[in-house]
Design an enzyme around this catalytic site. Structure first.
Site, mmCIF file in Angstrom:
data_model
loop_
_atom_site.group_PDB
_atom_site.id
_atom_site.type_symbol
_atom_site.label_atom_id
_atom_site.label_comp_id
_atom_site.label_asym_id
_atom_site.label_seq_id
_atom_site.Cartn_x
_atom_site.Cartn_y
_atom_site.Cartn_z
ATOM 1 N N HIS A 294 0.581 5.259 1.073
ATOM 2 C CA HIS A 294 -0.165 6.280 1.808
ATOM 3 C C HIS A 294 -0.091 7.594 1.032
ATOM 4 O O HIS A 294 1.011 8.026 0.643
ATOM 5 C CB HIS A 294 0.477 6.539 3.174
ATOM 6 C CG HIS A 294 0.475 5.371 4.106
ATOM 7 N ND1 HIS A 294 -0.374 5.268 5.176
ATOM 8 C CD2 HIS A 294 1.257 4.263 4.153
ATOM 9 C CE1 HIS A 294 -0.124 4.154 5.847
ATOM 10 N NE2 HIS A 294 0.862 3.525 5.244
ATOM 11 N N HIS B 290 0.829 -1.204 0.000
ATOM 12 C CA HIS B 290 0.000 0.000 0.000
ATOM 13 C C HIS B 290 0.860 1.250 0.000
ATOM 14 O O HIS B 290 1.968 1.263 0.547
ATOM 15 C CB HIS B 290 -0.970 0.022 1.193
ATOM 16 C CG HIS B 290 -0.340 -0.166 2.525
ATOM 17 N ND1 HIS B 290 0.048 -1.402 3.013
ATOM 18 C CD2 HIS B 290 -0.011 0.725 3.487
ATOM 19 C CE1 HIS B 290 0.567 -1.258 4.219
ATOM 20 N NE2 HIS B 290 0.555 0.031 4.532
#
Ligand code: AMP
Length: 140
Positions: A106, A104
């Site tokens: 951010h 992931h």
């Protein structure tokens, strides 16, 4: 095993619809949703729909797909929050600061003179939903 993918991680459950998320954007290869412990207003996460732990085992295709979506959502978030800039965070393995082992990125909209808050504080779900809507409204 530190280098194997666990399909019970929380983002895999979000992708399967087993737990809820505040969706911001998706395409065939990626999904973007709000971080529920936001460290900035508009803090959201971009993940590939296919499994990989992090940047270290990701394929070039997964990374390219994530970057396309990061580019789209980061611009929308910058507009939505009238931000001065955007910071990306991306952590790899526990020693690298990673807590959820599905790749992931951010996205943090940033304003001059305002620091990123410390991690670990649950956000107000109504505010997070409203912030998702602001980003969505600014998408191309
Ligand atoms: P890290 O692996 O260190 O990049 O951190 C994982 C991030 O996922 C943190 O910022 C958490 O606030 C966030 N997070 C954990 N659970 C959820 C969830 N169910 N929905 C949205 N974000 C989450």
């Amino acid at each position: 095993m530190s280098d194997s993918y666990d399909d019970q991680n929380i983002f895999a459950k979000i992708l399967r619809g087993e737990i809820p998320s505040f969706k911001v954007y998706e395409d065939d290869e990626t999904y973007c949703f709000m971080d529920i412990m936001p460290r900035t207003e508009g803090h959201c996460l971009v993940i590939p729909k296919t499994p990989c732990r992090n940047m270290l085992d990701a394929t070039p295709e997964q990374l390219a797909a994530c970057m396309r979506t990061v580019n789209i959502v980061a611009n929308a978030a910058k507009t939505a929050f009238d931000a001065d800039g955007v910071t990306l965070f991306q952590f790899n393995e526990a020693a690298g600061g990673q807590e959820v082992f599905h790749l992931h990125f951010h996205i943090h909209p940033r304003h001059e003179g305002i620091t990123i808050r410390p991690p670990g504080t649950m956000g107000d779900m109504d505010v997070i939903k409203a912030n998702a809507d602001r980003i969505i409204a600014a998408l191309p």
